[in-house]
Design a protein around this motif. Structure first.
Motif, mmCIF file in Angstrom:
data_model
loop_
_atom_site.group_PDB
_atom_site.id
_atom_site.type_symbol
_atom_site.label_atom_id
_atom_site.label_comp_id
_atom_site.label_asym_id
_atom_site.label_seq_id
_atom_site.Cartn_x
_atom_site.Cartn_y
_atom_site.Cartn_z
ATOM 1 N N LYS A 1 45.895 52.993 29.849
ATOM 2 C CA LYS A 1 44.840 52.328 30.622
ATOM 3 C C LYS A 1 45.612 51.369 31.445
ATOM 4 O O LYS A 1 46.294 50.468 30.926
ATOM 5 N N SER A 2 45.278 51.137 32.588
ATOM 6 C CA SER A 2 45.679 49.917 33.560
ATOM 7 C C SER A 2 44.656 49.311 34.261
ATOM 8 O O SER A 2 43.477 49.594 34.573
ATOM 9 N N TYR A 3 45.147 47.883 34.383
ATOM 10 C CA TYR A 3 43.945 46.900 35.041
ATOM 11 C C TYR A 3 44.443 46.513 36.402
ATOM 12 O O TYR A 3 45.749 46.555 36.566
ATOM 13 N N LEU A 4 43.791 46.506 37.438
ATOM 14 C CA LEU A 4 44.202 46.657 38.656
ATOM 15 C C LEU A 4 43.157 45.573 39.226
ATOM 16 O O LEU A 4 42.065 45.665 39.272
ATOM 17 N N LEU B 1 39.635 49.021 35.920
ATOM 18 C CA LEU B 1 40.217 49.489 34.706
ATOM 19 C C LEU B 1 40.254 51.048 35.046
ATOM 20 O O LEU B 1 39.346 51.697 35.407
ATOM 21 N N ILE B 2 41.508 51.693 34.811
ATOM 22 C CA ILE B 2 41.532 53.000 35.361
ATOM 23 C C ILE B 2 42.364 53.638 33.967
ATOM 24 O O ILE B 2 43.417 52.916 33.519
ATOM 25 N N GLU B 3 41.638 54.529 33.395
ATOM 26 C CA GLU B 3 42.246 55.453 32.365
ATOM 27 C C GLU B 3 42.751 56.898 32.942
ATOM 28 O O GLU B 3 42.515 57.389 33.701
ATOM 29 N N ARG C 1 49.724 48.183 33.129
ATOM 30 C CA ARG C 1 49.258 48.893 32.067
ATOM 31 C C ARG C 1 48.905 47.973 30.726
ATOM 32 O O ARG C 1 49.515 47.121 30.381
ATOM 33 N N ILE C 2 47.812 48.265 30.217
ATOM 34 C CA ILE C 2 47.179 47.252 29.241
ATOM 35 C C ILE C 2 47.109 48.229 27.726
ATOM 36 O O ILE C 2 46.866 47.543 26.834
#
Length: 170
Positions: free
Chosen positions: A49-52, A133-135, A168-169
């Motif tokens: 999971k990433s935070y942009l 938030l992108i999974e 990446r979180i």
């Protein structure tokens, strides 16, 4: 004279009623169903999971004046061998409230493929602190996908542009 002013008012009122509203294309995004894929049989995929951070507005001169930006979330497969899968892309506003979900089913990105989500300059729902938030899921040993934000605006002969990179979180 009164008739002339009244006529001008009527014409301008009529013209403003006839003008079409500008469609905000970031609300009608790419047809993600064309990229939909069933990954239920792929049990060896690694989850991430990433935070942009995305800026649909920035402050200009003072905290009371903002400048609208066009923002692009660039979603990139950095692998030249493997397909990667994005399972959700959710857009949030400055206060952390969900604005919209672009897709919440797996889509694929072929090796070295890129797709984008565009936030129109007139779409200011996200505000000055919007984010995604992108999974995603990738095959073992595959490089992580790359997510970047590109923001820009042009007025007269002035231009403004800058980028952000996801973190990446999970």
């Amino acid at each position: 004279m009164k008739k002339c002013v009244l006529s001008l008012l009527m014409v301008s009122l009529l013209y403003s009623c006839i003008q079409e509203k500008k469609e905000v294309s970031s609300i009608n995004p790419e047809n993600w169903s064309k990229r939909k894929i069933d990954i239920s049989s792929k049990d060896s995929l690694e989850y991430g999971k990433s935070y942009l951070s995305i800026y649909s507005q920035i402050y200009s001169m003072t905290e009371h004046k903002t400048h609208n930006l066009t923002a692009m979330a660039s979603l990139r497969n950095t692998s030249d061998k493997d397909t990667v899968y994005l399972t959700k892309a959710e857009y949030f506003d400055t206060h952390g409230k969900p604005v919209r979900t672009y897709f919440d089913h797996p889509i694929y990105l072929a090796p070295m493929e890129t797709t984008e989500i565009i936030i129109d300059e007139v779409d200011i729902e996200g505000g000055t602190g919007s984010n995604f938030l992108i999974e995603w899921k990738v095959p073992k040993g595959c490089p992580e996908p790359l997510f970047e934000g590109i923001m820009n605006s042009t007025m007269s002969q002035q231009g403004l542009s800058f980028t952000t990179q996801a973190r990446r979180i999970e």
